[in-house]
Motif scaffolding. Structure first.
Motif, PDB file in Angstrom:
ATOM      1  N   THR A 228       5.420   9.008  -2.376  1.00 38.39           N
ATOM      2  CA  THR A 228       6.000   7.670  -2.248  1.00 38.39           C
ATOM      3  C   THR A 228       4.950   6.710  -1.697  1.00 38.39           C
ATOM      4  O   THR A 228       4.808   5.581  -2.183  1.00 38.39           O
ATOM      5  CB  THR A 228       7.216   7.698  -1.304  1.00 38.39           C
ATOM      6  OG1 THR A 228       8.063   8.759  -1.698  1.00 38.39           O
ATOM      7  CG2 THR A 228       7.968   6.402  -1.346  1.00 38.39           C
ATOM      8  N   SER A 232       3.374   3.406  -3.462  1.00 37.15           N
ATOM      9  CA  SER A 232       3.374   2.071  -2.856  1.00 37.15           C
ATOM     10  C   SER A 232       1.954   1.538  -2.687  1.00 37.15           C
ATOM     11  O   SER A 232       1.758   0.356  -2.435  1.00 37.15           O
ATOM     12  CB  SER A 232       4.121   2.084  -1.520  1.00 37.15           C
ATOM     13  OG  SER A 232       3.312   2.618  -0.506  1.00 37.15           O
TER      14      SER A 232
ATOM     15  N   TRP B  10      23.082   2.305  -7.410  1.00 38.20           N
ATOM     16  CA  TRP B  10      22.165   3.448  -7.446  1.00 38.20           C
ATOM     17  C   TRP B  10      22.900   4.702  -7.028  1.00 38.20           C
ATOM     18  O   TRP B  10      23.601   4.715  -6.015  1.00 38.20           O
ATOM     19  CB  TRP B  10      20.970   3.212  -6.514  1.00 38.20           C
ATOM     20  CG  TRP B  10      19.851   4.193  -6.714  1.00 38.20           C
ATOM     21  CD1 TRP B  10      19.511   4.803  -7.885  1.00 38.20           C
ATOM     22  CD2 TRP B  10      18.950   4.665  -5.725  1.00 38.20           C
ATOM     23  NE1 TRP B  10      18.435   5.623  -7.689  1.00 38.20           N
ATOM     24  CE2 TRP B  10      18.064   5.559  -6.368  1.00 38.20           C
ATOM     25  CE3 TRP B  10      18.783   4.426  -4.365  1.00 38.20           C
ATOM     26  CZ2 TRP B  10      17.042   6.219  -5.704  1.00 38.20           C
ATOM     27  CZ3 TRP B  10      17.768   5.076  -3.693  1.00 38.20           C
ATOM     28  CH2 TRP B  10      16.899   5.953  -4.352  1.00 38.20           C
ATOM     29  N   SER B  42      18.018   2.344   3.754  1.00 34.29           N
ATOM     30  CA  SER B  42      16.785   2.905   3.188  1.00 34.29           C
ATOM     31  C   SER B  42      16.788   2.829   1.670  1.00 34.29           C
ATOM     32  O   SER B  42      15.752   2.544   1.054  1.00 34.29           O
ATOM     33  CB  SER B  42      16.612   4.359   3.620  1.00 34.29           C
ATOM     34  OG  SER B  42      16.443   4.438   5.011  1.00 34.29           O
ATOM     35  N   SER B  43      17.960   3.064   1.081  1.00 29.88           N
ATOM     36  CA  SER B  43      18.055   2.997  -0.387  1.00 29.88           C
ATOM     37  C   SER B  43      17.724   1.597  -0.872  1.00 29.88           C
ATOM     38  O   SER B  43      16.978   1.418  -1.843  1.00 29.88           O
ATOM     39  CB  SER B  43      19.462   3.365  -0.840  1.00 29.88           C
ATOM     40  OG  SER B  43      19.833   4.603  -0.324  1.00 29.88           O
ATOM     41  N   LYS B  46      14.029   0.972  -0.663  1.00 28.33           N
ATOM     42  CA  LYS B  46      13.321   1.718  -1.697  1.00 28.33           C
ATOM     43  C   LYS B  46      13.373   0.982  -3.036  1.00 28.33           C
ATOM     44  O   LYS B  46      12.372   0.891  -3.754  1.00 28.33           O
ATOM     45  CB  LYS B  46      13.975   3.094  -1.852  1.00 28.33           C
ATOM     46  CG  LYS B  46      12.948   4.179  -1.958  1.00 28.33           C
ATOM     47  CD  LYS B  46      13.562   5.549  -2.005  1.00 28.33           C
ATOM     48  CE  LYS B  46      12.430   6.539  -1.862  1.00 28.33           C
ATOM     49  NZ  LYS B  46      12.767   7.703  -1.114  1.00 28.33           N
ATOM     50  N   ALA B  49      11.288  -2.129  -3.013  1.00 26.43           N
ATOM     51  CA  ALA B  49       9.858  -1.835  -3.110  1.00 26.43           C
ATOM     52  C   ALA B  49       9.466  -1.345  -4.491  1.00 26.43           C
ATOM     53  O   ALA B  49       8.282  -1.139  -4.761  1.00 26.43           O
ATOM     54  CB  ALA B  49       9.485  -0.783  -2.068  1.00 26.43           C
ATOM     55  N   LEU B  51      10.136   1.577  -5.623  1.00 24.63           N
ATOM     56  CA  LEU B  51       9.781   2.992  -5.532  1.00 24.63           C
ATOM     57  C   LEU B  51      10.834   3.880  -6.174  1.00 24.63           C
ATOM     58  O   LEU B  51      10.676   5.087  -6.248  1.00 24.63           O
ATOM     59  CB  LEU B  51       9.572   3.388  -4.069  1.00 24.63           C
ATOM     60  CG  LEU B  51       8.350   2.723  -3.440  1.00 24.63           C
ATOM     61  CD1 LEU B  51       8.293   2.989  -1.949  1.00 24.63           C
ATOM     62  CD2 LEU B  51       7.065   3.189  -4.114  1.00 24.63           C
ATOM     63  N   ALA B  52      11.940   3.271  -6.591  1.00 26.00           N
ATOM     64  CA  ALA B  52      12.946   3.987  -7.360  1.00 26.00           C
ATOM     65  C   ALA B  52      13.601   2.961  -8.274  1.00 26.00           C
ATOM     66  O   ALA B  52      13.528   1.759  -8.009  1.00 26.00           O
ATOM     67  CB  ALA B  52      13.966   4.637  -6.438  1.00 26.00           C
ATOM     68  N   VAL B  80       4.688  -1.343   1.881  1.00 26.24           N
ATOM     69  CA  VAL B  80       5.828  -0.610   2.410  1.00 26.24           C
ATOM     70  C   VAL B  80       5.388   0.228   3.608  1.00 26.24           C
ATOM     71  O   VAL B  80       4.334   0.853   3.570  1.00 26.24           O
ATOM     72  CB  VAL B  80       6.401   0.347   1.332  1.00 26.24           C
ATOM     73  CG1 VAL B  80       7.616   1.078   1.862  1.00 26.24           C
ATOM     74  CG2 VAL B  80       6.743  -0.423   0.075  1.00 26.24           C
ATOM     75  N   GLU B  82       6.994   3.319   5.497  1.00 24.21           N
ATOM     76  CA  GLU B  82       8.111   4.266   5.443  1.00 24.21           C
ATOM     77  C   GLU B  82       8.532   4.670   6.849  1.00 24.21           C
ATOM     78  O   GLU B  82       7.796   4.520   7.815  1.00 24.21           O
ATOM     79  CB  GLU B  82       7.692   5.519   4.676  1.00 24.21           C
ATOM     80  CG  GLU B  82       7.535   5.308   3.190  1.00 24.21           C
ATOM     81  CD  GLU B  82       7.121   6.599   2.506  1.00 24.21           C
ATOM     82  OE1 GLU B  82       8.002   7.267   1.967  1.00 24.21           O
ATOM     83  OE2 GLU B  82       5.924   6.929   2.517  1.00 24.21           O
ATOM     84  N   ASP B 163      10.959   0.288   6.997  1.00 20.51           N
ATOM     85  CA  ASP B 163      12.195   1.046   7.199  1.00 20.51           C
ATOM     86  C   ASP B 163      12.247   1.557   8.636  1.00 20.51           C
ATOM     87  O   ASP B 163      11.510   2.465   8.998  1.00 20.51           O
ATOM     88  CB  ASP B 163      12.236   2.215   6.209  1.00 20.51           C
ATOM     89  CG  ASP B 163      13.625   2.829   6.125  1.00 20.51           C
ATOM     90  OD1 ASP B 163      14.528   2.343   6.841  1.00 20.51           O
ATOM     91  OD2 ASP B 163      13.802   3.779   5.352  1.00 20.51           O
TER      92      ASP B 163
END
Lengths: 337, 253
Positions: A228, A232, B10, B42-43, B46, B49, B51-52, B80, B82, B163
């Protein structure tokens, strides 16, 4: 970016021909240093020097090609280990431990026994398919286990055992076993009987792998904190992973089809290289490649000298050094939360 | 309006994490994302960003859907941090922060003097300059968090997503961190738990509950006793601090 790292790299590079020359000079039949040097110079086209045809043949066709294959084997396996450890974020990852070498062995053996004659191209291709299959199986199993680094190693154990059993079965029961190389060769590796054709293929696979990996040195650094984090930082994670994992399968397959499954080089050497030049891949990749080359060339010398009148399989020597190192790395990884 | 989430839904491993969440992130401001555990903070980060990928709905940056952005240009715009950063590599603080420069450099382009200056500046901003040679494994939780923020700053993003960055920090470092984020000219989206910190440092808040937006607006609009009880199941009184005059949430249990 220390000067020490650069110095170590240059030293390793310049010492490699010396290691290989040493490997060429030593052997069952004593040949004087002078004749060795002359035969090598003849071989690379800087001759002609007066050497007997027998000495020329032993030095150049037998021992020099063997030294080049040994160097490529060490370099390639160390490169694979470095890539796998970075991409899978697992300190214990390497082709042998993960069962990729075992899969390559099975693939090669199947082509040799079942395949119709096309051994020249067929063997490495079979090894590549076997390596890829083992890779996919082990990674899928590891993903289901969700056991972190240890889970992946357990999946590797399962894969190795399965493919090694298949290899042993096929070699033991094959009708033309006299043509097939021994079970020992596929399970432990051997540098016996390699020729310049093998050296060319090994060199090509390792050079291509190193070149492509070097392009992605910075992407490999970006994997430091996981995929991840790498994404990023702008790394196309899936594409880079697929490409570099395919490279490791390719190098492993090429090497396994020439020398069988040699263990622990890919595990030990990247760790030693990291101690020397740090974790940045711009330095780590060349350092690991050089150290791997030295390691297997020297291990090959040891394999011929340890027991008089007998040559140990190269995998025995690398495992004698590698297995304790594996235990040590396991111990250290376990201690860290 | 730089970053914009539109009707995000999601689902992951059979669990619906977000149901039609829309958020507008004001450019240059501080947006706090609050809500109970498992509410989808967090979802949401994500997906913001990139990232998903959401099952439906879309996140856009400068009016362009994230799915249309290439990874490297996106990493130059959006950084980001994390919740957990873990590595086994024997990497030092400076090298971690240098990772932030990678989206700015071409494949084989070496690190430049400008990169080094940006890395140094980022280290100074988070107060880690004197620790730049220390190994990652020797750092405390707070130092690791600040190092990761320096790495994100080295990306020179216009949007910064964090986050729960105040997790594992003592109160001094929590305040220092949020004050630092406030000073930055960067748009910040921060998921956090502490409602008093949310009240004090953020221009706008989004309150999530069970994957839905329960409320969005200024801290005064969002941090009301009824919304707090609805989301967290906790009775609270909201008043003004005698010392600072700022909004203050007190829990009655």
């Amino acid at each position: 970016m220390s000067g020490r790292g650069t110095g170590a790299l240059l030293l390793g590079l310049s010492a490699l021909p010396l290691s290989m020359l040493l490997a060429t000079a030593l052997g069952e039949m004593p040949i004087p240093w002078r004749a060795t040097l002359h035969a090598v110079l003849n071989g690379v086209g800087l001759g002609p020097y007066p050497v007997t045809p027998i000495q020329q043949g032993i030095i150049w066709d037998y021992r020099a090609s063997r030294a080049v294959v040994a160097a490529c084997c060490g370099a390639g396996l160390a490169l694979c280990g470095t890539l796998l450890q970075a991409l899978l974020r697992n300190a214990l990852a390497e082709p042998y431990v993960l069962g990729i070498s075992a899969g390559a062995s099975t693939g090669a053996v199947l082509v040799m026994v079942v395949g119709a004659g096309g051994a020249a191209l067929g063997l490495p291709l079979g090894a590549f398919l076997g390596a890829t299959l083992a890779f996919v199986m082990v990674l899928a199993l590891a993903a289901r286990l969700e056991g972190g680094p240890a889970g992946m190693i357990l999946a590797g154990v399962a894969g190795s055992q399965l493919f090694n059993a298949l290899t042993a079965y096929v070699v033991s029961t094959s009708a033309n076993a006299e043509q097939a190389r021994s079970v020992m060769f596929w399970l432990l590796g051997s540098l016996g009987g390699v020729r310049w054709g093998d050296a060319g293929m090994a060199l090509a696979a390792v050079a291509l792998g190193l070149l492509i990996s070097a392009l992605f040195a910075r992407s490999l650094d970006a994997f430091t904190f996981g995929e991840t984090a790498a994404a990023s930082l702008g790394v196309p994670v899936t594409a880079v992973r697929l490409l570099l994992l395919a490279i490791t399968a390719l190098i492993t397959a090429a090497l396994v089809s020439i020398v069988g499954a040699v263990g622990f080089v890919g595990l030990v050497v990247p760790h030693a290289a990291r101690l020397l030049v740090g974790p940045g891949h711009a330095r780590l990749l060349p350092a690991a490649v050089l150290m791997g080359a030295h390691f297997v060339v020297l291990a090959d010398i040891a394999s011929r000298l340890l027991v008089p009148q007998q040559v140990l399989p190269i995998g025995v020597v690398t495992a004698l050094v590698g297995a304790p190192a594996f235990a040590w790395i396991l111990y250290r990884t376990g201690k860290r939360p | 309006m730089s970053l914009h989430a539109d009707e995000l839904a999601w689902r992951l491993r059979g669990q619906q994490l977000l149901h039609g969440v829309s958020v507008k992130v004001p450019a240059g401001g501080m947006l706090g994302v609050i809500g109970p555990n498992g509410s989808g903070k967090s979802s949401l980060l994500k997906l913001l960003a990139g990232l998903a990928k959401p099952d439906s709905g879309e996140v856009s940056l400068d009016g362009v859907a994230l799915s249309q952005w290439r990874r490297r240009p996106l990493a130059r715009r959006l950084a980001v941090v994390e919740q957990h950063a873990h590595t086994e590599a024997a990497i030092n603080v400076q090298d971690v922060v240098r990772l932030g420069r990678s989206p700015h450099r071409a494949l084989l382009e070496p690190s430049s003097a400008t990169d080094a200056a940006i890395v140094d500046a980022a280290l100074r901003q988070v107060g880690m300059a004197q620790h730049h040679r220390r190994p990652w494994h020797s750092l405390s939780g707070g130092e690791r968090q600040r190092t990761q923020i320096a790495r994100a700053l080295a990306q020179q993003p216009s949007e910064l997503l964090l986050d729960e960055p105040t997790n594992h920090l003592d109160i001094q470092h929590q305040l220092a961190l949020l004050a630092l984020l406030r000073q930055l000219p960067t748009t910040c989206v921060v998921a956090l738990h502490d409602l008093n910190l949310a009240a004090r440092f953020f221009d706008r808040l989004v309150l999530l509950d069970q994957g839905r937006v329960l409320a969005e607006g200024t801290p005064e609009q969002v941090l009301t006793p009824s919304l707090i009880e609805q989301a967290y199941g906790v009775r609270a009184v909201v008043g003004r601090s005698a010392a600072t005059g700022g909004l203050r949430v007190e829990y009655l249990g």
